[in-house]
Design a protein around this motif. Structure first.
Motif, PDB file in Angstrom:
ATOM      1  N   SER A 100       0.827  -1.208   0.000  1.00  0.00           N
ATOM      2  CA  SER A 100       0.000   0.000   0.000  1.00  0.00           C
ATOM      3  C   SER A 100       0.863   1.260   0.000  1.00  0.00           C
ATOM      4  O   SER A 100       0.506   2.261  -0.629  1.00  0.00           O
ATOM      5  N   LEU A 101       2.002   1.234   0.686  1.00  0.00           N
ATOM      6  CA  LEU A 101       2.891   2.392   0.716  1.00  0.00           C
ATOM      7  C   LEU A 101       3.489   2.662  -0.660  1.00  0.00           C
ATOM      8  O   LEU A 101       3.590   3.820  -1.088  1.00  0.00           O
ATOM      9  N   LEU A 102       3.887   1.605  -1.358  1.00  0.00           N
ATOM     10  CA  LEU A 102       4.437   1.774  -2.700  1.00  0.00           C
ATOM     11  C   LEU A 102       3.429   2.459  -3.615  1.00  0.00           C
ATOM     12  O   LEU A 102       3.757   3.399  -4.339  1.00  0.00           O
ATOM     13  N   HIS A 103       2.189   1.985  -3.575  1.00  0.00           N
ATOM     14  CA  HIS A 103       1.160   2.552  -4.443  1.00  0.00           C
ATOM     15  C   HIS A 103       0.730   3.935  -3.963  1.00  0.00           C
ATOM     16  O   HIS A 103       0.459   4.823  -4.781  1.00  0.00           O
ATOM     17  N   ASP A 104       0.668   4.151  -2.647  1.00  0.00           N
ATOM     18  CA  ASP A 104       0.317   5.474  -2.120  1.00  0.00           C
ATOM     19  C   ASP A 104       1.309   6.530  -2.580  1.00  0.00           C
ATOM     20  O   ASP A 104       0.923   7.644  -2.955  1.00  0.00           O
ATOM     21  N   ASP A 105       2.594   6.204  -2.527  1.00  0.00           N
ATOM     22  CA  ASP A 105       3.607   7.171  -2.935  1.00  0.00           C
ATOM     23  C   ASP A 105       3.437   7.571  -4.395  1.00  0.00           C
ATOM     24  O   ASP A 105       3.657   8.730  -4.758  1.00  0.00           O
ATOM     25  N   ILE A 106       3.047   6.630  -5.223  1.00  0.00           N
ATOM     26  CA  ILE A 106       2.809   6.935  -6.628  1.00  0.00           C
ATOM     27  C   ILE A 106       1.589   7.836  -6.771  1.00  0.00           C
ATOM     28  O   ILE A 106       1.623   8.864  -7.464  1.00  0.00           O
ATOM     29  N   MET A 107       0.492   7.468  -6.116  1.00  0.00           N
ATOM     30  CA  MET A 107      -0.747   8.242  -6.231  1.00  0.00           C
ATOM     31  C   MET A 107      -0.596   9.651  -5.683  1.00  0.00           C
ATOM     32  O   MET A 107      -1.145  10.615  -6.237  1.00  0.00           O
TER      33      MET A 107
END
Length: 346
Positions: A100-107
């Protein structure tokens, strides 16, 4: 469950030592799970945990405190089981959290995570999305390989669904106005925070208990405790996102205000009938000086309201823990860990 009776005074809990102990219990299985991934995807996962640099060279960067790992191990111990019974839960939840952190940083477009380039900045956006997908797949595989039953799988999937819903709401909030009938209200924010932050904390401690053999009422109570802890944690995190020390948080002072995030102190301040609230609304709409906005939020009571709410959620989490009478020292350690996470600004 009935707690053992003892007249001896209890020693204070050393929370960093508890976190270290739980990380040590979980690390071999977590490393093994990452090692089962495609080598390139596994390298990105290892980078996100602080185990290596880009290219795979070993390092010892910060990979976080391991809070969810500790909650899962302590959840198992609270049932009277050995902490290792909760290890598959700890690994699965930690993998989902990192995904979730990986995707949150992108978003969110955040270029830094734990004082290093975020995975998407270090490896590229597409590879980071792939690494997040790989982490999620490995989380499911970890539970399946441990022989977890359908109830454990469902618990993880429900938490993931809540996390996705919370993230969706958080993204949608950004497009809504600061004032007027379409504004974000504190109640909506709480629902988002419970889903985005609380669901995975609740899942960690409850899933650890489930794998440790706890009955359904105990599992449900621990899930409630973790969710309320998540709400308390998020409220304090929102305070730190505006007023926190950059040396401690790893983020610039007033960072959330610079990014225009609708966090609890801001929403609470805007709901105040004070003149500061009216000036704040105008300032936020124009995107002016975040230092002035932070001062107005504090004078309008936003900071105090967020911390008061954090205390209330922490109390509710502690009450839920008391309801299940955890065995051994697990109850003391769970309560101490909860207070440690929340009282950073209390």
């Amino acid at each position: 469950m009935t707690a053992p009776v003892s007249s001896a005074p209890r020693a204070p809990v050393d929370v960093p030592l508890v976190l270290e102990r739980c990380r040590a219990v979980v690390r071999p299985a977590l490393s093994e799970a990452v090692g089962r991934m495609h080598p390139w995807v596994g390298e990105m996962a290892a980078y996100s945990f602080g185990w290596c640099e880009v290219g795979g060279a070993s390092t010892a960067a910060s990979g976080g405190k391991g809070v969810r790992q500790a909650l899962a191990v302590l959840g198992a111990e609270a049932t009277g089981a050995a902490g290792r019974a909760g290890v598959p839960a700890a690994v699965a939840v930690e993998l989902v959290h990192t995904f979730s952190l990986l995707h949150d940083d992108i978003m969110d477009g955040d270029p830094v995570r734990r004082r290093r380039p975020a995975v998407w900045k270090a490896y590229g956006t597409g590879p980071a999305v792939l690494a997040g997908d790989g982490l999620f797949a490995q989380a499911v595989e970890t539970l399946a390989a441990a022989g977890a039953d359908a109830s454990a799988m469902r618990m993880l999937s429900v938490a993931l669904g809540d996390l996705v819903a919370g993230q969706a709401d958080d993204l949608l909030f950004a497009a809504r106005p600061w004032t007027g009938p379409e504004r974000v209200r504190p109640a909506e924010y709480r629902t988002m925070a419970e889903r985005k932050t609380g669901a995975l904390l609740g899942c960690a401690v409850a899933l650890g208990a489930l794998l440790g053999g706890a009955p359904p009422p105990v599992v449900a109570a621990l899930d409630r405790a973790g969710r309320r802890l998540g709400l308390a944690f998020q409220a304090v995190d929102d305070v730190l996102g505006i007023w926190g020390d950059p040396e401690v948080t790893g983020k610039p002072v007033h960072g959330d205000l610079r990014e225009g995030k609708k966090t609890l102190p801001v929403l609470a301040a805007l709901g105040s009938p004070s003149s500061e609230a009216r000036r704040l609304a105008s300032l936020l709409t124009s995107g002016a000086d975040p230092r002035e906005a932070a001062a107005l939020i504090e004078r309008a009571g936003g900071r105090a309201a967020a911390l008061h709410e954090a205390r209330g959620h922490l109390g509710a989490a502690e009450a839920a823990l008391a309801d299940v009478s955890p065995r051994g020292t697990a109850g003391d350690e769970l309560r101490a860990l909860s207070a440690f996470l929340v009282r950073r600004e209390l």
